[in-house]
Design a protein around this motif. Structure first.
Motif, PDB file in Angstrom:
ATOM      1  N   PHE A   1      46.394  51.516  55.623  1.00  0.00           N
ATOM      2  CA  PHE A   1      47.270  52.688  55.579  1.00  0.00           C
ATOM      3  C   PHE A   1      47.499  53.219  56.993  1.00  0.00           C
ATOM      4  N   THR A   2      46.428  53.365  57.742  1.00  0.00           N
ATOM      5  CA  THR A   2      46.522  53.864  59.123  1.00  0.00           C
ATOM      6  C   THR A   2      47.380  52.934  59.978  1.00  0.00           C
ATOM      7  N   SER A   3      47.183  51.637  59.831  1.00  0.00           N
ATOM      8  CA  SER A   3      47.975  50.662  60.592  1.00  0.00           C
ATOM      9  C   SER A   3      49.449  50.754  60.233  1.00  0.00           C
ATOM     10  N   TYR A   4      49.731  50.899  58.936  1.00  0.00           N
ATOM     11  CA  TYR A   4      51.124  51.002  58.493  1.00  0.00           C
ATOM     12  C   TYR A   4      51.792  52.230  59.109  1.00  0.00           C
ATOM     13  N   VAL A   5      51.117  53.368  59.065  1.00  0.00           N
ATOM     14  CA  VAL A   5      51.679  54.594  59.630  1.00  0.00           C
ATOM     15  C   VAL A   5      51.887  54.428  61.131  1.00  0.00           C
ATOM     16  N   ALA A   6      50.942  53.788  61.806  1.00  0.00           N
ATOM     17  CA  ALA A   6      51.070  53.568  63.254  1.00  0.00           C
ATOM     18  C   ALA A   6      52.285  52.703  63.572  1.00  0.00           C
ATOM     19  N   ARG A   7      52.542  51.691  62.741  1.00  0.00           N
ATOM     20  CA  ARG A   7      53.672  50.786  62.989  1.00  0.00           C
ATOM     21  C   ARG A   7      55.013  51.339  62.510  1.00  0.00           C
ATOM     22  N   ASN A   8      55.018  52.018  61.370  1.00  0.00           N
ATOM     23  CA  ASN A   8      56.276  52.370  60.719  1.00  0.00           C
ATOM     24  C   ASN A   8      56.555  53.861  60.604  1.00  0.00           C
ATOM     25  N   GLY A   9      55.610  54.671  60.962  1.00  0.00           N
ATOM     26  CA  GLY A   9      55.766  56.107  60.800  1.00  0.00           C
ATOM     27  C   GLY A   9      56.329  56.792  62.028  1.00  0.00           C
TER      28      GLY A   9
ATOM     29  N   HIS B   1      42.071  63.465  58.144  1.00  0.00           N
ATOM     30  CA  HIS B   1      41.022  62.962  57.252  1.00  0.00           C
ATOM     31  C   HIS B   1      41.342  61.557  56.762  1.00  0.00           C
ATOM     32  N   ILE B   2      42.612  61.324  56.441  1.00  0.00           N
ATOM     33  CA  ILE B   2      43.026  59.991  55.993  1.00  0.00           C
ATOM     34  C   ILE B   2      42.750  58.968  57.084  1.00  0.00           C
ATOM     35  N   PHE B   3      43.162  59.267  58.306  1.00  0.00           N
ATOM     36  CA  PHE B   3      42.990  58.315  59.407  1.00  0.00           C
ATOM     37  C   PHE B   3      41.507  58.091  59.714  1.00  0.00           C
ATOM     38  N   ARG B   4      40.702  59.128  59.522  1.00  0.00           N
ATOM     39  CA  ARG B   4      39.276  59.031  59.820  1.00  0.00           C
ATOM     40  C   ARG B   4      38.509  58.305  58.713  1.00  0.00           C
ATOM     41  N   ASP B   5      38.869  58.556  57.460  1.00  0.00           N
ATOM     42  CA  ASP B   5      38.020  58.115  56.347  1.00  0.00           C
ATOM     43  C   ASP B   5      38.638  57.083  55.417  1.00  0.00           C
TER      44      ASP B   5
ATOM     45  N   ARG C   1      39.416  64.761  49.317  1.00  0.00           N
ATOM     46  CA  ARG C   1      38.655  63.617  48.788  1.00  0.00           C
ATOM     47  C   ARG C   1      39.474  62.847  47.756  1.00  0.00           C
ATOM     48  N   ALA C   2      40.209  63.556  46.908  1.00  0.00           N
ATOM     49  CA  ALA C   2      41.044  62.885  45.904  1.00  0.00           C
ATOM     50  C   ALA C   2      42.119  62.030  46.576  1.00  0.00           C
ATOM     51  N   ILE C   3      42.707  62.555  47.637  1.00  0.00           N
ATOM     52  CA  ILE C   3      43.743  61.800  48.361  1.00  0.00           C
ATOM     53  C   ILE C   3      43.141  60.569  49.014  1.00  0.00           C
ATOM     54  N   VAL C   4      42.021  60.731  49.716  1.00  0.00           N
ATOM     55  CA  VAL C   4      41.369  59.597  50.380  1.00  0.00           C
ATOM     56  C   VAL C   4      40.955  58.556  49.341  1.00  0.00           C
ATOM     57  N   GLN C   5      40.418  59.000  48.216  1.00  0.00           N
ATOM     58  CA  GLN C   5      40.020  58.083  47.157  1.00  0.00           C
ATOM     59  C   GLN C   5      41.247  57.399  46.546  1.00  0.00           C
TER      60      GLN C   5
END
Length: 132
Positions: free
Chosen positions: A114-122, A105-109, A58-62
């Motif tokens: 952030f999710t888009s960046y990881v999809a493009r650059n990760g 959890h990050i991608f879900r919540d 939760r701390a990371i997602v927040q």
């Protein structure tokens, strides 16, 4: 699978004291530097067998909602991405599996940017070849 066969419940599946010690040292160093996000990432992906603690996830997602550029390692978002990516490169399967779980959890919540960046650059971020 009994003890000594490498199956569930054997010593091969238990976390090592050395790994726990390394996590403790990393957390203490990060706390001394006031690197809050490193502390949270290390604690969420500890060598302890079991799922990541909800309070750390939760701390990371927040933290990702705090903003900042993902390419800036000193912003909350950039720091979380940097430290979670480093945890994916650990040799301990427990740490890597927990890091993957946290990313889930990050991608879900969390923040869609952030999710888009990881999809493009990760590219290759989830490539797990250290166990081969």
């Amino acid at each position: 699978a009994g003890a000594g066969t490498g199956g569930y419940g054997s010593s091969a599946g238990r976390s090592s004291k050395g790994g726990k010690w390394k996590d403790t040292v990393k957390s203490l160093k990060a706390e001394a530097k006031s690197d809050t996000w490193k502390v949270v990432c290390v604690k969420a992906t500890s060598h302890e067998i079991g799922p990541p603690k909800g309070k750390h996830v939760r701390a990371i997602v927040q933290g990702l909602t705090a903003g900042g550029s993902i390419s800036n390692r000193w912003s909350p978002t950039g720091s979380i991405f940097y430290h979670m990516r480093k945890r994916l490169q650990e040799k301990s399967w427990i740490v890597v599996l927990k890091a993957i779980t946290v990313f889930h959890h990050i991608f879900r919540d969390a923040n869609e940017n952030f999710t888009s960046y990881v999809a493009r650059n990760g590219r290759g971020i989830f490539k797990v070849n250290v166990y081969g």
